[in-house]
Design an enzyme around this catalytic site. Structure first.
Site, short mmCIF file in Angstrom:
data_model
loop_
_atom_site.label_atom_id
_atom_site.label_comp_id
_atom_site.label_asym_id
_atom_site.label_seq_id
_atom_site.Cartn_x
_atom_site.Cartn_y
_atom_site.Cartn_z
CD GLU A 180 40.76 38.00 31.50
OE1 GLU A 180 40.89 38.87 32.39
OE2 GLU A 180 39.67 37.49 31.20
CE1 TYR B 262 42.73 33.07 34.60
CE2 TYR B 262 40.81 31.81 33.92
CZ TYR B 262 41.39 33.02 34.26
OH TYR B 262 40.64 34.16 34.26
CG PHE B 263 43.00 31.89 41.01
CD1 PHE B 263 42.11 31.10 41.74
CD2 PHE B 263 43.14 33.22 41.37
CE1 PHE B 263 41.38 31.62 42.80
CE2 PHE B 263 42.42 33.76 42.43
CZ PHE B 263 41.54 32.96 43.15
CB ALA B 264 38.76 32.52 36.96
CE1 TYR B 265 40.85 39.56 39.56
CE2 TYR B 265 42.49 37.84 39.16
CZ TYR B 265 42.06 39.15 39.01
OH TYR B 265 42.82 40.05 38.30
N GLY B 266 37.47 36.99 38.61
CA GLY B 266 36.56 38.01 38.09
C GLY B 266 35.41 37.38 37.32
CB SER B 267 33.64 38.44 34.25
OG SER B 267 34.74 38.50 33.37
CE1 TYR C 181 34.13 42.08 34.94
CE2 TYR C 181 34.17 42.33 37.32
CZ TYR C 181 34.80 41.98 36.14
OH TYR C 181 36.10 41.52 36.18
#
Length: 230
Positions: free
Chosen positions: A82, A3-8, A124
């Site tokens: 999400e 899983y690629f996370a780019y936000g919080s 955030y």
């Protein structure tokens, strides 16, 4: 599951709070996309001008973040956090991590949940900046300089960048100096000021006053003059 996370979710503490377990976390770059904060918050407690992270297709763009190996059984928890599928769709992308191409999932905001002119809150943005060790310094620096949401501080009433403080199940917007005053008071007196007490201190000592060289000096004056009952 990758899983690629780019936000919080770049803040590993947020992943843990959501109950999404992961066995590894590595720096990763997603090409062909650009980070935007054009996802509407659509939460009653937040102002309408707040924007959440999203990725828009851009052939020249790159988005940095964290490639997690999450526990397969926790995908449902991630989906729920999400707000999938109503707010975000789950898509398959290829990222570069450790000089290898890796296929993984990530989330992209639904078209009907987008708006122009939104800005992230400082709270955030700080969640993404928590991944400093996973980001290039150029990306981190540009992100840190992003324009954030501004509004009137609940304590001093000045317009500027605000952070959100939760007190008695209510969110309050405070500027950085007022937030710092609450923390310094807590370190000095053993408890943090309430929002109402911070407002009273700012009203009595700052409005129309000579000013102070630092927030620490302001707090010391408040203690000395017993503006707030310790």
């Amino acid at each position: 599951m990758k899983y690629f996370a780019y936000g919080s979710n770049c803040n590993q503490a947020i992943m843990e709070k959501k109950g999404v377990a992961f066995t590894s976390a590595e720096p990763a770059v997603l090409g062909g996309f650009r980070l935007r904060f054009n996802k509407m918050a659509l939460r009653d407690a937040l102002p309408s001008g707040i924007g959440f992270a999203n990725i828009n297709e851009d052939p020249a763009g790159e988005v940095e973040g964290i490639l997690y190996e999450i526990v397969d059984d926790h995908l449902g928890r991630l989906d729920e956090s999400e707000r999938y599928p109503d707010h975000y769709g789950r898509i398959e992308v290829t990222v570069s991590s450790k000089n290898q191409s890796v296929t993984c999932i990530t989330y992209q905001a639904q078209p009907d949940k987008l708006a122009d002119g939104l800005r992230p809150s400082r709270n955030y943005l700080n969640h993404i900046l928590a991944a400093k060790d996973f980001l290039s310094w150029q990306y981190f620096d540009a992100l840190d300089k992003s324009q954030t949401f501004t509004d009137d501080c609940a304590c001093c009433q000045k317009l500027g960048e605000v952070v959100f403080i939760k007190e008695d199940d209510q969110l309050h917007m405070l500027c950085q100096p007022c937030r710092e005053a609450r923390l310094i008071w807590g370190d000095t007196r053993g408890r943090r000021l309430t929002v109402a007490e911070t407002r009273a201190m700012m009203t009595q000592l700052v409005e129309g006053g000579p000013g102070f060289s630092s927030v620490s000096e302001l707090v010391q004056e408040a203690i000395a003059t017993k503006v707030i009952d310790p």
